[in-house]
Design a protein around this motif. Structure first.
Motif, short mmCIF file in Angstrom:
data_model
loop_
_atom_site.label_atom_id
_atom_site.label_comp_id
_atom_site.label_asym_id
_atom_site.label_seq_id
_atom_site.Cartn_x
_atom_site.Cartn_y
_atom_site.Cartn_z
N SER A 155 1.05 -1.32 -0.11
CA SER A 155 -0.02 -0.05 0.20
C SER A 155 1.01 1.35 0.08
N THR A 315 -17.62 3.90 4.57
CA THR A 315 -17.69 2.97 3.39
C THR A 315 -19.23 3.23 3.26
N ASN A 373 -12.98 2.86 6.31
CA ASN A 373 -12.01 2.25 5.80
C ASN A 373 -10.61 2.80 6.78
N LYS A 496 -9.34 10.13 -5.03
CA LYS A 496 -9.66 8.72 -5.31
C LYS A 496 -10.75 8.22 -4.23
N TYR A 497 -10.66 8.55 -2.87
CA TYR A 497 -11.52 8.01 -2.04
C TYR A 497 -12.22 9.13 -1.14
N ARG A 507 -16.45 4.82 -0.96
CA ARG A 507 -15.88 3.70 -1.81
C ARG A 507 -15.14 2.85 -0.63
N TRP A 508 -15.09 1.61 -1.01
CA TRP A 508 -14.20 0.69 -0.11
C TRP A 508 -12.78 0.76 -0.45
N ASN A 509 -11.86 0.61 0.31
CA ASN A 509 -10.53 0.80 0.06
C ASN A 509 -9.68 -0.03 0.97
N HIS A 512 -5.89 -1.23 2.13
CA HIS A 512 -4.86 -0.18 1.39
C HIS A 512 -5.52 0.95 2.20
#
Length: 602
Positions: A155, A315, A373, A496-497, A507-509, A512
Motif C-alpha cells: 500500500s 464505506t 476504511n 480517489k477516496y 468507496r471501499w479501499n 489499502h
C-alpha cells in the motif's frame, strides 16, 4: 515425618471422591507427564499409616522419592515444580517472606469450598481442560502478521514516490537534511532508519518492495525470525521517512506487534502474554481517552450519532448506519465504551472469560471494518485476538485437515537459556513502560524513572500510547482543491477516496490506505498554517508532478499544468433518505470559505 518406603517417583495423593480434586489432578497429570505419580487416598491410604485419614480429606499429600511428606499448598507447588516452567512458584514459597503463609491460607479457603467451586471451574476452563498450548496459535498469528505487513508495504509502496520521493510532497532527502542539521550525530539513534545510507527514489522503492518480499517469506514460513527482524527494521524506517503520512496509530500498532511477534517466534508463552498485555493497553486506552478527554458526545452517549458521517473515509454502509434510530446509536455508543473499557480486563481471566473478551473485540472490529476504511487496523486488531485463544479452542473450530496441516508446520519452540533471558528482559521493559503510559493517561503524571525509560526506548516504537477518537468531530469540513489557467474558470481536482463529488458513493479501499486522502481529512480540521505540507502539495500540482497527480482520482490538467491553484472549504453532511431518493446524492455540501488562497509559481 518420613515413610519407611523409598519411591522412585514422587506421589501426589488426593481425594478420589472429590470432583474438584479429580478435575485439577487430571490437569496436573498433563502438566507433569510421567514425572509424578498420582493416586486417590481411598486406594493407597493403607500404605501410609502415619498420615491420618482426616489429613487426606483436608488436603492433598505429596510424598517425595526420599519419603518426605508435604501437604496443602506446599504439596501442590512441589507437584507443579515437576512441570516445565512452573518451578518458580516453589521458589517463591520457600524464599519470599510471607508468600508461604498467603499460599496456605488461599489453599485452605479453596479446599474448604471445593464442592462449590467445581461447577465454576467447568464453566471457566471447560470440562476437559488441558494445559494450554499455543503452537498452532503462534504459527497462525505470525502468518497473519506476514499478510498484514504485505498489505502495509505494498500500500505504501504504490504511493511512496508521490509522498516522499524527490518529486513528491515531502521529499525524504530534505527531511534527512533537516534532521541532521537539528540533531547532528544523535540523528541515527533518535531517528533510526536505513535511509541514512541513501535517500534516493530507488532506495525508497527497494525498502517497500523488499518489505513485500520478506512478508511473503514470512507467510511461507521461510526464515521467519530473520524476516520478522528485517520487516520491523524496514517498517520503522518507513515510519520515520514517511513523516506526516506515516504517523497513524495502526502504523505504531504494527511496529509494536511486529516486534512482539519476533519475541513470540523465540519464546512462545512469554510472547503470548506480552501480546495480550499490548492488546489490553490498546483497547483500554482507546476507551479511557474518550471519557478522560471530557468530550460531551461520549459522556452523553451521542458520539455515534456523528461518527459515521464525520469519520475520515466511510464505506457505503456508513450512510445507512448513520440513519438508524437515535436510540440504536445511543446503545451502540454505550456498547463501544463497554467493549473498550470493561472487556479488556477479561484478557487476564480464565480461558472462557478470555474468549468473551475476544469475541467482543472481534465484533467491534467487524462493525468498524464494515462502516469505515481504516487500512489494516481492523485486520491487525482481529489478528491480535488470536492470542486470547489456545490450541484446544482452535482445534474445535478448524477443519481437521487444516489443523493437521498447521500442526505439521508449527514448531515447538524451546528457547536456549540466553534467548529466554533476553526475551524476559525485553518483556520486563515492555510491561514497565506500558504501566508508565497507563498511569500517565489515567493519573496525568509520570515518574522521573518512567519518563527516562520511556524516552530512551521511544525511537524504537516498541511501546506506544494509543487512543482513537478521543474527541468526536461533529461536523465534516472538506477541502476542495481547484486549478485554473486564467484565474477565472476553476476546475476541481478529484481524489480517489475522500468525499468530493456529492453524487459519488463512498468507496471501499481497506486494507489499502490512501495516505494523501487521510491527511486531507486531518488538514480540514485545522488551518493551512497548521499543515505546512499542504502548500508543498499545491506547488506540486502547479508543476503537474506525475508522482503527485498519480495520487489523485482525476487531474483536470493532464497536458499542461494550471497557472493557479487554490483550496476551498466546504461543510459536508450526508443527504437525508428523502434527499437521496429525490436527487441520488450521497452528500450535501455548503461553501464555508477559502482554505488556501490562489497561488502561482510566477
Amino acid at each position: 515425618m518420613q515413610t519407611s518406603t523409598v519411591r522412585r517417583l514422587p506421589l501426589l495423593i488426593y481425594d478420589g471422591d472429590c470432583g474438584f480434586c479429580i478435575y485439577w489432578v487430571r490437569y496436573w497429570q498433563r502438566l507433569t507427564g510421567d514425572r509424578v505419580a498420582y493416586a486417590p487416598y481411598q486406594e493407597v491410604a493403607a500404605q501410609f499409616p502415619e498420615i491420618p485419614v482426616a489429613a487426606f480429606q483436608r488436603a492433598v499429600q505429596y510424598v517425595g522419592p526420599d519419603g518426605k511428606i508435604a501437604s496443602g499448598a506446599e504439596a501442590a507447588l512441589l507437584t507443579l515444580s515437576h512441570a516445565d516452567g512452573k518451578g518458580f512458584w516453589l521458589m517463591l514459597y520457600r524464599h519470599v517472606p510471607g508468600f508461604a503463609a498467603i499460599a496456605e491460607r488461599m489453599y485452605a479457603f479453596v479446599a474448604s469450598h471445593r464442592a462449590a467451586l467445581y461447577r465454576p471451574c467447568l464453566w471457566l476452563w471447560g470440562r476437559d481442560y488441558e494445559p494450554p498450548r499455543f503452537d498452532l496459535i503462534s504459527w497462525l498469528f505470525i502468518r497473519a502478521i506476514g499478510l498484514i505487513y504485505l498489505t502495509a508495504f505494498v500500500s505504501f509502496g504504490v504511493q511512496a514516490l508521490g509522498l516522499i520521493g524527490s518529486h513528491g510532497i515531502l521529499p525524504l532527502s530534505e527531511f534527512a537534511d533537516a534532521v541532521r542539521s537539528q540533531l547532528g550525530s544523535a540523528s541515527y539513534s533518535r531517528v533510526p532508519m536505513v535511509f541514512w545510507l541513501d535517500q534516493s527514489d530507488f532506495a525508497i522503492q527497494v525498502a517497500c518492495w523488499a518489505g513485500a518480499a520478506l512478508s511473503l517469506l514470512l507467510i511461507l514460513d521461510v526464515i521467519p525470525r530473520v524476516s520478522l527482524f528485517f520487516l520491523y527494521a524496514l517498517y520503522l524506517s518507513l515510519f520515520y521517512a514517511g513523516q506526516e503520512f506515516m504517523g497513524f496509530q495502526w502504523d505504531l500498532l504494527l511496529l509494536e506487534t511486529g516486534f512482539l511477534a519476533l519475541l513470540l517466534s523465540m519464546a512462545t508463552k512469554p510472547g503470548i502474554w506480552l501480546l495480550r498485555w499490548m492488546l489490553f493497553r490498546f483497547m483500554f486506552l482507546s476507551g479511557a481517552v474518550k471519557l478522560l478527554s471530557g468530550d460531551p458526545t461520549w459522556a452523553n452517549l451521542s458520539a455515534l450519532s456523528y461518527y459515521f458521517q464525520t469519520e475520515p473515509l466511510p464505506t457505503p454502509l456508513a450512510w445507512y448506519v448513520h440513519h438508524l434510530p437515535h436510540a440504536v446509536l445511543t446503545v451502540a455508543t454505550a456498547a463501544t465504551l463497554f467493549i473498550e473499557l470493561i472487556l479488556p480486563f477479561l484478557i487476564f481471566f480464565p480461558r472462557r472469560l478470555r474468549f468473551v473478551a475476544a469475541f467482543g473485540i472481534l465484533f467491534l472490529q467487524v462493525v468498524i471494518l464494515l462502516t469505515g476504511n481504516y487500512a489494516f487496523f481492523n485486520l491487525l486488531t482481529m489478528a491480535l485476538c488470536l492470542v486470547l485463544f489456545d490450541d484446544a479452542a482452535l482445534r474445535r473450530v478448524l477443519a481437521h485437515r487444516v489443523t493437521r496441516f498447521v500442526q505439521h508446520h508449527a514448531r515447538d519452540i524451546k528457547p536456549r537459556k540466553i534467548v529466554s533471558v533476553g526475551v524476559g528482559a525485553f518483556g520486563l521493559l515492555i510491561v514497565f513502560t506500558g504501566l508508565v503510559q497507563l498511569n500517565a493517561v489515567v493519573n496525568s503524571r509520570i515518574s522521573t524513572l518512567g519518563a527516562w525509560v520511556a524516552g530512551e526506548i521511544a525511537p524504537l516504537r516498541i511501546v506506544n500510547p494509543y487512543g482513537l477518537f478521543a474527541v468526536m468531530t461533529t461536523t465534516r469540513p472538506e477541502i476542495i482543491v481547484e486549478g485554473s489557467s486564467d484565474g477565472v474558470q476553476w476546475r476541481e481536482y478529484g481524489f480517489k477516496y475522500k468525499p468530493g463529488d456529492v453524487m459519488r458513493r463512498p468507496r471501499w479501499n481497506a486494507p489499502h490506505q490512501p495516505r494523501l486522502d487521510w491527511q486531507m481529512w486531518f488538514a480540514a480540521l485545522g488551518t493551512a498554517s497548521d499543515n505546512p505540507w499542504f502548500s508543498r502539495f499545491l506547488e506540486r500540482l502547479l508543476e503537474n508532478s506525475p508522482e503527485v497527480t498519480a495520487l489523485l482520482g482525476s487531474n483536470p490538467f493532464p497536458r499542461k499544468p494550471p497557472l493557479y491553484v487554490r483550496a476551498l472549504l466546504y461543510d459536508y453532511r450526508y443527504s437525508t433518505p428523502e434527499e437521496k431518493k429525490a436527487t441520488g446524492a450521497w452528500w450535501v455540501r455548503q461553501p464555508e470559505g477559502i482554505y488556501y488562497p490562489a497561488i502561482t509559481l510566477r
